[in-house]
Design an enzyme around this catalytic site. Sequence first.
Site, PDB file in Angstrom:
ATOM      1  N   HIS A  34       0.813  -1.346   0.030  1.00  0.00           N
ATOM      2  CA  HIS A  34      -0.055  -0.110   0.322  1.00  0.00           C
ATOM      3  C   HIS A  34       0.972   1.084  -0.113  1.00  0.00           C
ATOM      4  CE1 HIS A  34      -3.406  -2.436   0.417  1.00  0.00           C
ATOM      5  NE2 HIS A  34      -4.302  -1.414   1.035  1.00  0.00           N
ATOM      6  N   HIS A  84       1.037  -2.291   9.369  1.00  0.00           N
ATOM      7  CA  HIS A  84       2.428  -2.439   9.235  1.00  0.00           C
ATOM      8  C   HIS A  84       3.552  -2.207  10.213  1.00  0.00           C
ATOM      9  CE1 HIS A  84       1.865  -4.356   5.109  1.00  0.00           C
ATOM     10  NE2 HIS A  84       0.970  -3.310   5.075  1.00  0.00           N
TER      11      HIS A  84
END
Length: 260
Positions: free
Chosen positions: A155, A215
Site C-alpha cells: 500500500h 504494518h
Amino acid sequence: MAAIDVIVDKLVVLWRNPGVRQKIPWMFIVISVVGSILKELELVPQTYFSSSKNVVNVYFVKVSWGWTLLLLTPFLLLSNSTFSRSVSFLGWRLLSLVVATIIWYICTETFFHIEDMTGTCFENDALTVINKDLISKATCRQAGFHWQGYDISGHSFILTYSALLIMEETSPMAFLRLASLSVLPRMVLNLLYVALNLFIIIWVWMFACTSVYFHDPSHKLLGTMCGVLGWYVTYQFWYLKSWSPGQPPQRQPKKQKQQA
C-alpha cells in the site's frame, strides 16, 4: 462547466509551484515516519479507516493501479496529442505507462517473494504452533492458518508511486489551459484532470491511514522509498535522456499542430 474551469485553474496554479512539486516525495516520507511513530505509541484512536474492510480500501486502494491507469491513459493520449499527433510521439509517451506498470509489477512481486522467503506458517492466533509443511503465504492462508513474514507495505509503495506518476503526467495541463481546444476535448480533459487530482487526494489520505494503522515501521518506510525511487529513477533521471520515453511536454502547444 464554469465551476470545473475554476477548479482546474486553481489546481494548475497549485501544481505550477515548483516548491509544491519538490515537497510531494518528501511529504510521503514524512507521513510514513510520523505515522509509524504515532502507531507505535498508540496515539491514534481507532476509526472506520482502521479496518482494512473500509469501502475506500476495498474498492479503490486494492485496485489503485487499475484506477490510475484507467484515468491516466486517456488523459495522456488527449493531452499529448495537443502537442503532437505523431504516432511515434504518442507511442513513446504511452511507453511511460508501460514502464510504470513494469516497475509496479516487479516491486509487488518482489514484496510477495520476500514475504514468502522470510515467513513462517502458524496454526493459531497466538503464533506459537508452527506448521512446517506449509512454506508459502498462499498455501498457509488457504489452510486457514496465519503467515508471518517480512511484509513490505505494498500500500505504501503503490499509493506513493501512483500519486507521483499522476503528478508528472498531468503537468502538461499548465500549458493546455491557454491552448485552442474545441468544447468536447476541453471538457473531457478538464474532467479527467480533476478526477486524477481527486485520486491524488484519496491516495494521500489512504497512505496516511496505512501509516498510522497498519504494518511495522520498516515495512512502511521501505515500501514508501521504493515508490519514491521508482519515480526518481524514471522522471528525474532516465526520462531526461534521449533514449527514453521522455518527460511530459513542458511547452506551449503550437497552433498549427492543433489545427492539423
